[in-house]
Scaffold this active site. Structure first.
Site, PDB file in Angstrom:
ATOM      1  N   GLY A 180     -11.144  -9.895   6.848  1.00 23.41           N
ATOM      2  CA  GLY A 180     -11.154 -10.753   5.676  1.00 23.41           C
ATOM      3  C   GLY A 180     -10.879 -12.206   6.060  1.00 23.41           C
ATOM      4  O   GLY A 180     -10.307 -12.485   7.114  1.00 23.41           O
ATOM      5  N   HIS A 350      -1.071 -10.015   4.070  1.00 28.04           N
ATOM      6  CA  HIS A 350      -1.735 -10.174   2.772  1.00 28.04           C
ATOM      7  C   HIS A 350      -0.689 -10.044   1.675  1.00 28.04           C
ATOM      8  O   HIS A 350      -0.927  -9.403   0.657  1.00 28.04           O
ATOM      9  CB  HIS A 350      -2.787  -9.106   2.538  1.00 28.04           C
ATOM     10  CG  HIS A 350      -3.706  -8.864   3.692  1.00 28.04           C
ATOM     11  ND1 HIS A 350      -3.453  -7.951   4.679  1.00 28.04           N
ATOM     12  CD2 HIS A 350      -4.897  -9.433   4.009  1.00 28.04           C
ATOM     13  CE1 HIS A 350      -4.444  -7.948   5.551  1.00 28.04           C
ATOM     14  NE2 HIS A 350      -5.325  -8.836   5.169  1.00 28.04           N
ATOM     15  N   GLY A 549      -3.391  -8.122  -3.968  1.00 32.87           N
ATOM     16  CA  GLY A 549      -3.708  -9.054  -5.048  1.00 32.87           C
ATOM     17  C   GLY A 549      -5.168  -9.405  -5.197  1.00 32.87           C
ATOM     18  O   GLY A 549      -5.494 -10.360  -5.907  1.00 32.87           O
ATOM     19  N   THR A 598     -11.567  -2.151   0.479  1.00 33.59           N
ATOM     20  CA  THR A 598     -11.627  -0.694   0.462  1.00 33.59           C
ATOM     21  C   THR A 598     -12.454  -0.203  -0.718  1.00 33.59           C
ATOM     22  O   THR A 598     -13.297   0.689  -0.584  1.00 33.59           O
ATOM     23  CB  THR A 598     -10.203  -0.120   0.334  1.00 33.59           C
ATOM     24  OG1 THR A 598      -9.432  -0.623   1.414  1.00 33.59           O
ATOM     25  CG2 THR A 598     -10.207   1.388   0.369  1.00 33.59           C
ATOM     26  N   GLY A 700      -7.518   0.257  -8.470  1.00 35.61           N
ATOM     27  CA  GLY A 700      -8.869   0.751  -8.205  1.00 35.61           C
ATOM     28  C   GLY A 700      -9.244   1.860  -9.177  1.00 35.61           C
ATOM     29  O   GLY A 700     -10.350   1.890  -9.734  1.00 35.61           O
TER      30      GLY A 700
HETATM   31  N1  ADP Z   1      -8.515   5.862   1.483  1.00 35.60           N
HETATM   32  C1  ADP Z   1      -8.899   5.548   0.247  1.00 35.60           C
HETATM   33  N2  ADP Z   1      -9.835   6.292  -0.394  1.00 35.60           N
HETATM   34  C2  ADP Z   1     -10.242   5.995  -1.648  1.00 35.60           C
HETATM   35  N3  ADP Z   1      -9.773   4.946  -2.344  1.00 35.60           N
HETATM   36  C3  ADP Z   1      -8.840   4.177  -1.756  1.00 35.60           C
HETATM   37  C4  ADP Z   1      -8.346   4.429  -0.444  1.00 35.60           C
HETATM   38  N4  ADP Z   1      -7.415   3.476  -0.151  1.00 35.60           N
HETATM   39  C5  ADP Z   1      -7.336   2.670  -1.221  1.00 35.60           C
HETATM   40  N5  ADP Z   1      -8.185   3.075  -2.178  1.00 35.60           N
HETATM   41  C6  ADP Z   1      -8.448   2.450  -3.477  1.00 35.60           C
HETATM   42  O1  ADP Z   1      -8.791   1.100  -3.241  1.00 35.60           O
HETATM   43  C7  ADP Z   1      -8.127   0.280  -4.200  1.00 35.60           C
HETATM   44  C8  ADP Z   1      -7.888  -1.083  -3.637  1.00 35.60           C
HETATM   45  O2  ADP Z   1      -9.131  -1.692  -3.442  1.00 35.60           O
HETATM   46  P1  ADP Z   1      -9.230  -3.097  -2.702  1.00 35.60           P
HETATM   47  O3  ADP Z   1      -8.404  -4.108  -3.395  1.00 35.60           O
HETATM   48  O4  ADP Z   1     -10.683  -3.356  -2.488  1.00 35.60           O
HETATM   49  O5  ADP Z   1      -8.568  -2.684  -1.317  1.00 35.60           O
HETATM   50  P2  ADP Z   1      -7.903  -3.495  -0.157  1.00 35.60           P
HETATM   51  O6  ADP Z   1      -6.500  -2.977  -0.108  1.00 35.60           O
HETATM   52  O7  ADP Z   1      -8.720  -3.086   1.013  1.00 35.60           O
HETATM   53  O8  ADP Z   1      -7.971  -4.957  -0.515  1.00 35.60           O
HETATM   54  C9  ADP Z   1      -6.839   1.009  -4.500  1.00 35.60           C
HETATM   55  O9  ADP Z   1      -6.392   0.650  -5.776  1.00 35.60           O
HETATM   56  C10 ADP Z   1      -7.266   2.460  -4.406  1.00 35.60           C
HETATM   57  O10 ADP Z   1      -7.765   2.922  -5.649  1.00 35.60           O
HETATM   58  O1  G3H Z   2      -8.026  -9.630   5.391  1.00 36.99           O
HETATM   59  C1  G3H Z   2      -8.147  -8.489   5.053  1.00 36.99           C
HETATM   60  C2  G3H Z   2      -8.567  -7.378   5.896  1.00 36.99           C
HETATM   61  O2  G3H Z   2      -9.246  -7.822   7.016  1.00 36.99           O
HETATM   62  C3  G3H Z   2      -9.463  -6.461   5.108  1.00 36.99           C
HETATM   63  O3  G3H Z   2      -8.730  -5.470   4.552  1.00 36.99           O
HETATM   64  P1  G3H Z   2      -9.247  -4.648   3.285  1.00 36.99           P
HETATM   65  O4  G3H Z   2     -10.702  -4.783   3.166  1.00 36.99           O
HETATM   66  O5  G3H Z   2      -8.770  -3.276   3.582  1.00 36.99           O
HETATM   67  O6  G3H Z   2      -8.573  -5.286   2.117  1.00 36.99           O
END
Ligand code: ADP
Ligand code: G3H
Length: 715
Positions: A180, A350, A549, A598, A700
């Site tokens: 990111g 983060h 966030g 994610t 999510g």
């Molecule tokens: N291993 C996983 N499998 C399915 N959903 C997941 C997993 N880990 C996290 N999530 C979902 O992803 C959401 C967060 O999404 P996002 O903000 O895009 O993730 P990141 O933490 O990568 O920034 C969480 O609220 C949860 O619902």
């Molecule tokens: O800076 C954030 C990470 O490289 C990406 O993490 P994330 O996609 O799991 O939020």
């Protein structure tokens, strides 16, 4: 937080050498892709000379079985009005706390989702207004103008070396890193001869998409055709999914790829990080330097992979944050927990919490003591680094390496003074004398007032790999402004043209169209996307409490991409789709290229699987969502109860498969999302939060729940 400080006034001794590298303590001191798979494509560069051209590919057909996803627009994100600042004084906080407690109690009684306090005012502490489009490309362009040795492939947001490699360099294994944005100078700032060959950037705090990663790999494979590509990224779920899929796509095109995943954080004990593993933190910068130098020294892909894994194994980092950073374009959180002198011991990169919130903070000496105790612990839960006595002092070509990293908002004065404190304590309390010390801004968390301490046990690396020569690799000179000691680049003439955007390449593959779309498709999609967009603030809020966030913004990007790409709203052209399988495939492409993170990977995987399930006319369409979920389970261990997107998806799919109506199924999905409020996270960033996010819904799952209800209500 202007008054945040590491040290109490007068508590520190002399400091003030901004970024320094001490050495005085030492006593002595593949396979190439098939030609048909590499279609030509411009790689734009802002440089003193005309645009460099690289060959790249592969076209869609060459990547059988892989996801093929075009780049999406990153639309501007219109949001709330900006007219004030967060409440700061204690009385305001106390009133806010009482109000929140009362609201929580009322809500608990009514069994409703937790409402938020009235919208807080937008922070005025950003140069760019919330409506401004993504800052990632402008940031990368600025990097080009200040570093004329670099080129930009704009569609994949990949920075790479401009100069075509000399014969010797062409024989080296290129090293691609990324993740990111928001961590500058990491990773793009480390692209230089002898360091990284390329870096691929996602949106702020969100991984790049799989398509970006696979294209970055293809660019490198075309430029360095001899020996494969090494990929390095931090251990975050989104990064693992997108880099993993991107690497698979590249392998399907005949490119030899190996991946090293950095995981150096020691803040979480083994019991709390069993499923997700340790987070990757500033230690990755040392791994970048070591692997970059080792690649230039001629190591093979397999040797680089072994070296990277071993260096990671013996690297440990602990962070501290005096406050959270704020993502441009989001409302300030009403629940920011770091007031006054509070600090978060073990904070990630983060805003994620780590060890514990320390109310009222602590002095610099105590802070260094606590951080070093965690870093050097040798108990079963945190003994990540094994030190033999001889490892702790410089000897021959080995010795400990110390990196004190500024997360973005600590003054150089305080960072350097703290580095001095750390060195004193290492010597006197732990009998440890680093052979090399780095102190400065190597990997940030936007402008977080915080820092991290990293230790690398090179002696342990050398026990595993006697010829590794880690200190020599760290010492090998590089012309890279972000790395200590690099100042020798020619300057760029001010009238050089900015980078030209390259063109996206692959067109979607043709699939069986699947069952006809419902007549209400456009209305359903609109109500679903609008529901998700209106839920952005609460999702962002909950992800701030139990994540990084960005979840609300990530979902909003996805919803807007669907509206533009499928319905032609905003700047989009829309798309006429001949069937539901094609619509699901197109949705997967739009989500994958617009969201990142994610959730972007999970939803893109789900929609891709849904497309295949719908295309299978042998089986009933109403079971397709459940079959797609079963396919998704191959990629994530998340199951109902893990506090993820799956908690909303699973009841929805099950209800449809049982023959229930769409509205009833969507409500089951929303109930599943509500149910996450009582769950502790087993996956994702909420795992890092004490209590695993319990008390607020999983953002999510919430986004999926409101989207499903919106979809059903539009029918
Ligand atoms: N291993 C996983 N499998 C399915 N959903 C997941 C997993 N880990 C996290 N999530 C979902 O992803 C959401 C967060 O999404 P996002 O903000 O895009 O993730 P990141 O933490 O990568 O920034 C969480 O609220 C949860 O619902
Ligand atoms: O800076 C954030 C990470 O490289 C990406 O993490 P994330 O996609 O799991 O939020």
């Amino acid at each position: 937080m202007p008054h945040a400080r590491l040290s109490r006034p007068g508590a520190l001794g002399e400091g003030g050498w901004g970024r320094w590298q001490a050495r005085g303590h030492s006593e002595s001191e593949a396979r190439p892709p098939p030609p048909s798979a590499l279609a030509p494509l411009d790689v734009s560069s802002a440089s003193c000379t005309p645009t460099a051209h690289l060959r790249r590919g592969p076209p869609a057909r060459a990547r059988a079985g892989a996801l093929h996803l075009p780049y999406g627009q990153h639309p501007s994100l219109p949001r709330r009005s900006a007219n004030g600042m967060q409440p700061r004084c204690l009385r305001d906080r106390a009133v806010a706390v009482v109000v929140v407690v009362v609201v929580v109690l009322v809500v608990e009684c009514c069994c409703l989702p937790l409402p938020l306090p009235s919208p807080p005012a937008m922070s005025t502490k950003h140069i760019y207004p919330p409506t401004h489009p993504s800052l990632v490309l402008p940031t990368l362009r600025a990097l080009l103008l200040t570093n004329p040795h670099l080129a930009l492939h704009a569609p994949s947001k990949t920075i790479l070396l401009r100069t075509p490699p000399a014969a010797a360099a062409a024989a080296a294994v290129p090293v691609l890193c990324g993740g990111g944005s928001g961590h500058e100078p990491f990773a793009a700032g480390y692209v230089a001869p002898g360091l990284l060959t390329a870096a691929v950037s996602g949106e702020v705090f969100a991984s790049p998409s799989a398509r970006q990663v696979s294209d970055a790999i293809a660019l490198l494979a075309a430029q360095y055709p001899a020996r494969g590509v090494l990929v390095l990224h931090n251990n975050y779920t989104g990064d693992c999914l997108h880099f993993g899929i991107g690497a698979e796509m590249a392998r399907a095109a005949g490119i030899d790829v190996q991946t090293v995943v950095q995981s150096d954080d020691v803040s979480l004990p083994r019991a709390r990080s069993a499923k997700v593993g340790r987070r990757g933190l500033a230690g990755i910068v040392l791994t970048c330097k070591i692997l970059g130098a080792a690649s230039s020294a001629g190591l093979s892909l397999a040797e680089l992979k072994t070296l990277g894994d071993t260096v990671n194994r013996y690297t440990a980092t602990i962070g501290t944050g005096l406050d959270h950073c704020h993502l441009p374009g989001t409302a300030p959180s009403a629940w920011e927990p770091l007031n006054g002198n509070d600090l978060e011991l073990g904070m990630g990169m983060h805003n994620e919490p780590g060890v514990r919130l320390v109310r009222g903070g602590m002095g610099s000496a105590e802070l260094a003591r606590e951080m070093l105790a965690l870093l050097l612990a040798d108990d079963a839960e945190r003994g990540f680094l094994r030190w033999e006595e001889a490892d702790k002092t410089p000897s021959g070509s080995g010795g400990p390496v110390l990196l004190v990293n500024n997360l973005g908002g600590i003054s150089n004065l305080e960072l350097s003074a703290f580095c001095s404190e750390v060195l004193d304590q290492l010597a006197h309390a732990h009998a440890l004398r680093p052979a090399r010390v780095y102190a400065g801004t190597y990997l940030t968390s936007l402008n977080s007032p915080g820092l991290s301490i990293t230790l690398l046990n090179t002696a342990a690396v050398h026990r595993a790999l006697p010829a590794a020569g880690v200190l020599d690799l760290l010492d090998s000179p590089v012309d890279c402004p972000a790395w200590a000691g690099a100042t020798t680049f020619p300057t760029c003439a001010p009238d050089d043209p900015p980078a030209r955007q390259g063109e996206p390449i692959d067109e979607p593959e043709l699939l069986a169209p699947g069952p006809a779309l419902p007549a209400t498709f456009a209305r359903q999609l609109r109500t679903a996307c609008e529901a998700v967009i209106s839920a952005e603030r609460e999702m962002t809020e909950w992800d701030t409490v139990a994540g990084d966030g960005d979840c609300g913004l990530t979902f909003e990007r996805g919803a807007r991409a669907l509206l533009e790409g499928l319905l032609g709203e905003g700047k989009g052209k829309g798309k006429v789709l001949a069937g539901s399988a094609l619509a699901a495939a197109e949705a997967a492409r739009l989500l994958e290229s617009s969201m990142g993170g994610t959730s972007g990977a999970i939803l893109a995987l789900y929609c891709t699987a849904l497309s295949s399930a719908l295309a299978d006319r042998e089986r009933p369409a109403h079971t397709a969502p459940q079959r797609a979920l079963d396919a998704l389970y191959q990629y994530t261990p998340a199951r109902p109860g893990s506090r993820t997107i799956v908690d909303a998806l699973a009841p929805f799919c099950a209800a449809l498969a049982e023959g229930k109506g769409l509205l009833e199924a969507a409500k089951a999905g929303m109930d599943g999302a509500r149910g996450t409020r009582a769950m502790r996270a087993r996956l994702g960033r909420a795992t890092y939060v004490a209590g695993g996010g319990e008390g607020v819904p999983d953002p999510g799952a919430w986004g999926v729940g409101v989207g499903l209800v919106g979809w059903a209500e539009g029918a």
